[in-house]
Design a protein around this motif. Structure first.
Motif, PDB file in Angstrom:
ATOM      1  N   ALA A  20       0.779  -1.272  -0.042  1.00 18.34           N
ATOM      2  CA  ALA A  20       0.005  -0.168  -0.173  1.00 18.34           C
ATOM      3  C   ALA A  20       0.908   1.133   0.047  1.00 18.34           C
ATOM      4  O   ALA A  20       0.437   2.334  -0.874  1.00 18.34           O
ATOM      5  N   VAL A  21       1.863   1.170   0.652  1.00 26.38           N
ATOM      6  CA  VAL A  21       2.902   2.236   0.738  1.00 26.38           C
ATOM      7  C   VAL A  21       3.520   2.538  -0.476  1.00 26.38           C
ATOM      8  O   VAL A  21       3.747   3.736  -1.003  1.00 26.38           O
ATOM      9  N   VAL A  22       3.940   1.232  -1.125  1.00 18.70           N
ATOM     10  CA  VAL A  22       4.293   1.575  -2.327  1.00 18.70           C
ATOM     11  C   VAL A  22       3.460   2.040  -3.419  1.00 18.70           C
ATOM     12  O   VAL A  22       3.992   3.169  -4.298  1.00 18.70           O
ATOM     13  N   LEU A  23       2.339   1.743  -3.385  1.00 20.95           N
ATOM     14  CA  LEU A  23       1.425   2.349  -4.346  1.00 20.95           C
ATOM     15  C   LEU A  23       1.211   3.904  -4.238  1.00 20.95           C
ATOM     16  O   LEU A  23       1.104   4.830  -4.865  1.00 20.95           O
ATOM     17  N   VAL A  24       0.898   4.256  -2.700  1.00 17.00           N
ATOM     18  CA  VAL A  24       0.866   5.667  -2.309  1.00 17.00           C
ATOM     19  C   VAL A  24       2.075   6.318  -2.815  1.00 17.00           C
ATOM     20  O   VAL A  24       1.944   7.652  -3.505  1.00 17.00           O
ATOM     21  N   THR A  25       3.203   6.122  -2.354  1.00 16.20           N
ATOM     22  CA  THR A  25       4.499   6.713  -2.840  1.00 16.20           C
ATOM     23  C   THR A  25       5.121   6.632  -4.252  1.00 16.20           C
ATOM     24  O   THR A  25       6.190   7.299  -4.350  1.00 16.20           O
ATOM     25  N   GLY A  26       5.012   5.373  -4.600  1.00 16.57           N
ATOM     26  CA  GLY A  26       5.728   5.200  -5.814  1.00 16.57           C
ATOM     27  C   GLY A  26       7.221   4.614  -5.704  1.00 16.57           C
ATOM     28  O   GLY A  26       8.015   4.717  -6.688  1.00 16.57           O
ATOM     29  N   SER A  27       7.382   4.300  -4.472  1.00 17.05           N
ATOM     30  CA  SER A  27       8.875   3.927  -4.176  1.00 17.05           C
ATOM     31  C   SER A  27       9.243   2.562  -5.000  1.00 17.05           C
ATOM     32  O   SER A  27       8.793   1.421  -4.312  1.00 17.05           O
ATOM     33  N   LEU A  90       8.409  -4.063 -10.222  1.00 18.02           N
ATOM     34  CA  LEU A  90       9.624  -3.239 -10.287  1.00 18.02           C
ATOM     35  C   LEU A  90      10.129  -2.828 -11.731  1.00 18.02           C
ATOM     36  O   LEU A  90      10.391  -1.736 -11.793  1.00 18.02           O
ATOM     37  N   VAL A  91       9.862  -3.814 -12.781  1.00 13.70           N
ATOM     38  CA  VAL A  91      10.124  -3.248 -14.024  1.00 13.70           C
ATOM     39  C   VAL A  91       9.209  -2.185 -14.646  1.00 13.70           C
ATOM     40  O   VAL A  91       9.740  -1.096 -14.848  1.00 13.70           O
ATOM     41  N   GLY A  92       7.854  -2.147 -14.263  1.00  9.77           N
ATOM     42  CA  GLY A  92       7.095  -1.221 -14.273  1.00  9.77           C
ATOM     43  C   GLY A  92       7.535   0.144 -13.661  1.00  9.77           C
ATOM     44  O   GLY A  92       7.608   1.178 -14.349  1.00  9.77           O
ATOM     45  N   TYR A  93       7.653  -0.157 -12.476  1.00 12.73           N
ATOM     46  CA  TYR A  93       8.142   1.563 -11.785  1.00 12.73           C
ATOM     47  C   TYR A  93       9.558   2.074 -12.130  1.00 12.73           C
ATOM     48  O   TYR A  93       9.725   3.020 -12.315  1.00 12.73           O
ATOM     49  N   THR A  94      10.502   1.129 -12.604  1.00 12.73           N
ATOM     50  CA  THR A  94      11.814   1.540 -12.976  1.00 12.73           C
ATOM     51  C   THR A  94      11.998   1.821 -14.518  1.00 12.73           C
ATOM     52  O   THR A  94      12.612   2.583 -14.892  1.00 12.73           O
ATOM     53  N   ALA A  95      11.368   1.055 -15.426  1.00 15.90           N
ATOM     54  CA  ALA A  95      11.660   0.943 -16.795  1.00 15.90           C
ATOM     55  C   ALA A  95      10.448   1.360 -17.642  1.00 15.90           C
ATOM     56  O   ALA A  95      10.574   1.849 -18.696  1.00 15.90           O
TER      57      ALA A  95
END
Length: 138
Positions: A20-27, A90-95
């Protein structure tokens, strides 16, 4: 040896919060941490994951003795499924594309929430279904 069912549910609760924190922060870093937790759980079983260690060392001593147990293989398979979703996320968030990261993380979050809140493990159910189909195919 069977495991205390409360351990995987605790891990799912922590995973729910992390995702949930990942979705909110995009970390992406926090998602990488969750990926590592999934990888350790998939490789060594849920008792070897960081959340399993935390449950064993901090939470379980404060609870009464376990009354329900389960085989370790279904939760371990569920960790492997979570690992796949975390890798895709992680691929989606980074690349990119970002929507891929959001969708994969959201799917993993939904599965973790179902386990944490209701004790329904999608990955465990998939494992059992695959086993039944494999036995019938033999």
């Amino acid at each position: 040896m069977d495991i205390d069912v409360r351990g995987p549910r605790f891990g799912a609760a922590v995973t729910t919060v992390v995702l949930a924190v990942v979705l909110v922060t995009g970390s992406a870093w926090l998602l990488a941490w969750q990926l590592l937790a999934f990888a350790l759980g998939a490789a060594g079983g849920v008792t070897r994951s960081p959340y399993g260690w935390l449950f064993r060392r901090v939470v379980r001593p404060r609870l009464g003795p376990p009354t329900e147990f389960e085989a370790p293989q279904p939760p371990q398979f569920a960790q492997a499924v979570g690992l796949v979703f975390a890798v895709v996320g992680l691929v989606g968030y980074t690349a990119g594309p970002l929507w891929l990261g959001l969708a994969a993380t959201g799917a993993a979050l939904a599965a973790a929430f179902l386990n944490a809140a209701f004790g329904y493990c999608l990955g465990c159910e998939a494992y059992l279904l695959i086993r039944r189909v494999a036995v019938r195919a033999d």
